[in-house]
Design a protein around this motif. Structure first.
Motif, PDB file in Angstrom:
ATOM      1  N   ALA A  42      60.972 -19.930  34.518  1.00 34.12           N
ATOM      2  CA  ALA A  42      60.890 -19.381  35.933  1.00 34.12           C
ATOM      3  C   ALA A  42      59.675 -18.733  36.329  1.00 34.12           C
ATOM      4  O   ALA A  42      58.918 -18.444  35.419  1.00 34.12           O
ATOM      5  CB  ALA A  42      62.054 -18.569  36.265  1.00 34.12           C
ATOM      6  N   THR A  43      58.994 -18.836  37.507  1.00 29.36           N
ATOM      7  CA  THR A  43      57.867 -18.094  37.993  1.00 29.36           C
ATOM      8  C   THR A  43      57.858 -16.776  37.601  1.00 29.36           C
ATOM      9  O   THR A  43      56.857 -16.237  37.156  1.00 29.36           O
ATOM     10  CB  THR A  43      57.539 -18.386  39.420  1.00 29.36           C
ATOM     11  OG1 THR A  43      57.560 -19.828  39.711  1.00 29.36           O
ATOM     12  CG2 THR A  43      56.086 -18.030  39.811  1.00 29.36           C
ATOM     13  N   ALA A  44      58.924 -16.066  37.908  1.00 32.83           N
ATOM     14  CA  ALA A  44      59.219 -14.715  37.514  1.00 32.83           C
ATOM     15  C   ALA A  44      60.929 -14.637  37.486  1.00 32.83           C
ATOM     16  O   ALA A  44      61.482 -15.344  38.172  1.00 32.83           O
ATOM     17  CB  ALA A  44      58.553 -13.850  38.554  1.00 32.83           C
ATOM     18  N   SER A  45      61.153 -13.401  36.787  1.00 36.20           N
ATOM     19  CA  SER A  45      62.527 -13.197  36.681  1.00 36.20           C
ATOM     20  C   SER A  45      62.628 -11.713  36.509  1.00 36.20           C
ATOM     21  O   SER A  45      61.909 -10.971  35.942  1.00 36.20           O
ATOM     22  CB  SER A  45      62.966 -13.865  35.540  1.00 36.20           C
ATOM     23  OG  SER A  45      62.459 -13.705  34.176  1.00 36.20           O
ATOM     24  N   ALA A  46      63.902 -11.397  36.886  1.00 35.23           N
ATOM     25  CA  ALA A  46      64.259  -9.809  36.603  1.00 35.23           C
ATOM     26  C   ALA A  46      65.738  -9.867  36.545  1.00 35.23           C
ATOM     27  O   ALA A  46      66.582 -10.534  36.678  1.00 35.23           O
ATOM     28  CB  ALA A  46      63.872  -9.229  37.698  1.00 35.23           C
ATOM     29  N   GLN A  47      66.437  -8.856  35.485  1.00 37.77           N
ATOM     30  CA  GLN A  47      67.772  -8.499  35.500  1.00 37.77           C
ATOM     31  C   GLN A  47      67.996  -6.920  35.581  1.00 37.77           C
ATOM     32  O   GLN A  47      67.219  -6.178  35.084  1.00 37.77           O
ATOM     33  CB  GLN A  47      67.911  -8.795  33.970  1.00 37.77           C
ATOM     34  CG  GLN A  47      69.390  -8.670  33.626  1.00 37.77           C
ATOM     35  CD  GLN A  47      70.043  -8.890  32.332  1.00 37.77           C
ATOM     36  OE1 GLN A  47      69.040  -9.217  31.489  1.00 37.77           O
ATOM     37  NE2 GLN A  47      71.196  -8.817  31.942  1.00 37.77           N
ATOM     38  N   VAL A  48      68.781  -6.795  36.429  1.00 39.86           N
ATOM     39  CA  VAL A  48      69.108  -5.425  36.585  1.00 39.86           C
ATOM     40  C   VAL A  48      70.777  -5.112  36.370  1.00 39.86           C
ATOM     41  O   VAL A  48      71.602  -5.870  36.486  1.00 39.86           O
ATOM     42  CB  VAL A  48      69.186  -5.122  38.338  1.00 39.86           C
ATOM     43  CG1 VAL A  48      69.665  -3.863  38.717  1.00 39.86           C
ATOM     44  CG2 VAL A  48      67.557  -4.936  38.831  1.00 39.86           C
ATOM     45  N   SER A  49      70.818  -3.981  35.515  1.00 44.10           N
ATOM     46  CA  SER A  49      72.365  -3.679  35.184  1.00 44.10           C
ATOM     47  C   SER A  49      72.622  -2.067  35.816  1.00 44.10           C
ATOM     48  O   SER A  49      71.816  -1.179  35.613  1.00 44.10           O
ATOM     49  CB  SER A  49      72.467  -3.725  33.802  1.00 44.10           C
ATOM     50  OG  SER A  49      71.410  -2.977  33.120  1.00 44.10           O
ATOM     51  N   LEU A  50      73.423  -2.227  36.820  1.00 39.96           N
ATOM     52  CA  LEU A  50      73.949  -0.933  37.551  1.00 39.96           C
ATOM     53  C   LEU A  50      75.295  -0.591  36.937  1.00 39.96           C
ATOM     54  O   LEU A  50      76.210  -1.159  37.886  1.00 39.96           O
ATOM     55  CB  LEU A  50      73.494  -1.267  38.896  1.00 39.96           C
ATOM     56  CG  LEU A  50      73.755  -0.014  39.951  1.00 39.96           C
ATOM     57  CD1 LEU A  50      72.295   0.696  39.860  1.00 39.96           C
ATOM     58  CD2 LEU A  50      73.403  -0.487  41.292  1.00 39.96           C
ATOM     59  N   GLY A  51      75.296   0.189  35.969  1.00 38.02           N
ATOM     60  CA  GLY A  51      76.812   0.436  35.542  1.00 38.02           C
ATOM     61  C   GLY A  51      77.180  -0.896  34.793  1.00 38.02           C
ATOM     62  O   GLY A  51      76.387  -1.359  34.218  1.00 38.02           O
TER      63      GLY A  51
END
Lengths: 251, 271
Positions: A42-51
């Motif tokens: 991917a050009t950019a990626s992110a992962q967020v975990s909120l709880g």
């Protein structure tokens, strides 16, 4: 989520006393984690975990078909070539996938609503090459829109050149639920099933609204709706500060 | 524009709309200094579709919307939901579609609902559910099909008004009539104007749609589509501006429904 009537009443009554079932304040977010640059294609990626809510976002820029072979080395030069040749502007294309939760109609409805909201969040953003934002929901415990907007905005800020972003952070969602006479943010799945109405606001880093919608099967007084919008803007500004600090630490 | 004499225009006070400024026109000298009151007449009709429980048809300028209601019918069962809790209320399912020839700007619209239409359907569902007495019809499902025959602006608000008319025609109990209005503002302008169905809003402007229940004095739904970042107080001001057109549409719709009753049933009118 299956809730019996006494459990629903318990959550309702305790929120009226400003006590949430996991002990948070009414306007407090859960512990959140943000990880960047996980995917290599991917050009950019992110992962967020909120709880327990876990969202993985991948941003891909399509290569400009008019670019020559030697200019396709890195994405940055492809974008620069595109800007010189054809200043065509494309809207950001968003896709939300909830298949990890199952394939029932409720999951599809969740995905459709999230896709509609997130498309409207990036409505004003135009890119020279087509950009595809793919959002994969790995776990769900409420507050999908806030988590997905944090991940998508962080990934887009990594992917797009700084000249396009004009030194501003991309907008974020803040969802405010109303349970009885109390407002809460970052509701988990149990609280979402107890809330009758919610307001989702998309706010840019200057505190201005780029999206705003009421949802849910309840109705609101004018004053309540205005208060919820103001609360949403305040919480979104707080989220902008936190995300900016996190992204700066990574870079 | 000559008034069509065969139509029930449904306004009690005969205001000549040709004298009032509409969105997109330059303001007439007589209205300077006064608050601009822009309105255009709705045209209502019910019982247009034969094989349904209830149906409604609304024209607002050139925008034409047709709604039909089916049900109560057997509910959709889902393996995941608890049978007892979910079936204590009727399920309301809204389908929203633009006819292929409906759109002025977008050309031919596809047969499959796209993202905008799905979003409009969920907005309609969230807006109508607060006023429907779904708890009076347990273990059932109500389907509302909304078809836009021509979209010349103010499409979503007209769809809300039409859906409300169709639900009343179907005889479903409601707490209050839900009426909606849209205000729009081009990029860079400062004033919000009422959006009317004359095709003047060709995209590139921010719009705020408000669905309001007049008797309960509550907001049933609100949707902002921003073409530029807006201040929160501007959005609140736009919602307040929407309140008056919603109230006027509520009066028109209520008067139309009362006029549809046979003469001997009209004695119980509440002023």
């Amino acid at each position: 989520q299956l809730l019996s009537e006494p459990e629903r009443q318990y959550i309702f009554d305790s929120v009226q006393d400003a006590v949430r079932i996991d002990g948070r304040q009414c306007l407090a977010y859960r512990q959140a984690a943000l990880r960047l640059d996980l995917l290599c294609y991917a050009t950019a990626s992110a992962q967020v975990s909120l709880g327990e809510t876990d969202v993985l976002v991948s941003v891909r820029e399509e290569d400009n078909p008019g670019a020559t072979a030697q200019q396709q080395g890195s994405t940055g030069s492809v974008v620069a070539a595109a800007q010189q040749q054809q200043p065509v502007s494309h809207p950001v294309s968003v896709w939300v996938d909830c298949s990890c939760l199952g394939s029932g109609p409720e999951q599809q409805q969740l995905a459709d609503e999230a896709q509609a909201h997130l498309s409207s969040l990036y409505r004003c953003l135009r890119t020279p090459t087509p950009v595809f934002v793919d959002i994969l929901l790995l776990g769900y415990d409420g507050d999908l829109l806030d988590a997905a907007s944090i991940a998508a905005s962080a990934a887009l800020m990594r992917a797009l050149p700084a000249s396009l972003l004009s030194a501003q952070a991309l907008p974020l969602f803040a969802t405010v639920h109303r349970i009885g006479s109390q407002q809460i943010v970052d509701a988990n799945q149990l609280e979402e099933s107890c809330s009758m109405a919610r307001v989702t606001v998309g706010v840019d880093s200057n505190g201005r609204l780029v999206a705003c919608q009421t949802c849910g099967e309840g109705s609101l007084q004018f004053e309540s709706m205005t208060e919820m919008i103001e609360t949403g803007v305040r919480k979104a500004m707080m989220l902008h500060d936190s995300v900016a600090k996190l992204v700066a630490r990574v870079l | 524009m000559p008034l069509d004499r065969y139509r029930n225009t449904a306004l009690v006070d005969g205001i000549d709309v040709r004298a009032l400024p509409l969105a997109g026109d330059s303001p007439a000298p007589a209205s300077q200094g006064k608050q601009q009151q822009q309105q255009q007449q709705h045209w209502f009709q019910r019982r247009l579709v034969q094989d349904t429980v209830g149906s409604g048809y609304v024209e607002f300028g050139d925008t034409k919307v047709l709604c039909s209601v089916h049900g109560p019918m057997e509910p959709k069962r889902s393996v995941l939901t608890d049978a007892g809790a979910e079936q204590s209320r009727a399920q309301l399912q809204v389908y929203y579609k633009l006819a292929p020839f409906a759109s002025h700007q977008a050309g031919r619209v596809s047969y499959l609902p796209d993202e905008t239409e799905r979003r409009a359907a969920s907005f309609l569902q969230d807006t109508l559910a607060p006023s429907l007495r779904l708890d009076r019809l347990p273990k059932s499902r109500i389907e509302l099909h909304c078809l836009v025959l021509e979209d010349a602006g103010c499409c979503l608000a007209t769809a809300v008004n039409c859906a409300c008319l169709a639900l009343v025609d179907a005889g479903l109990e409601m707490y209050d009539l839900v009426t909606a209005a849209t205000v729009c503002r081009p990029v860079g302008a400062t004033d919000w104007q009422l959006e009317v169905g004359d095709g003047s809003n060709s995209g590139g402007s921010s719009s705020v749609t408000l669905a309001y229940m007049r008797s309960l004095r509550q907001v049933a739904g609100m949707l902002v589509e921003a073409a530029e970042p807006l201040q929160p107080r501007e959005v609140s001001a736009a919602c307040r501006i929407c309140e008056d057109p919603c109230k006027m549409t509520h009066s028109s719709l209520r008067q139309f429904l009362l006029d549809c009753l046979p003469a001997d049933d009209r004695t119980a009118k509440i002023a």
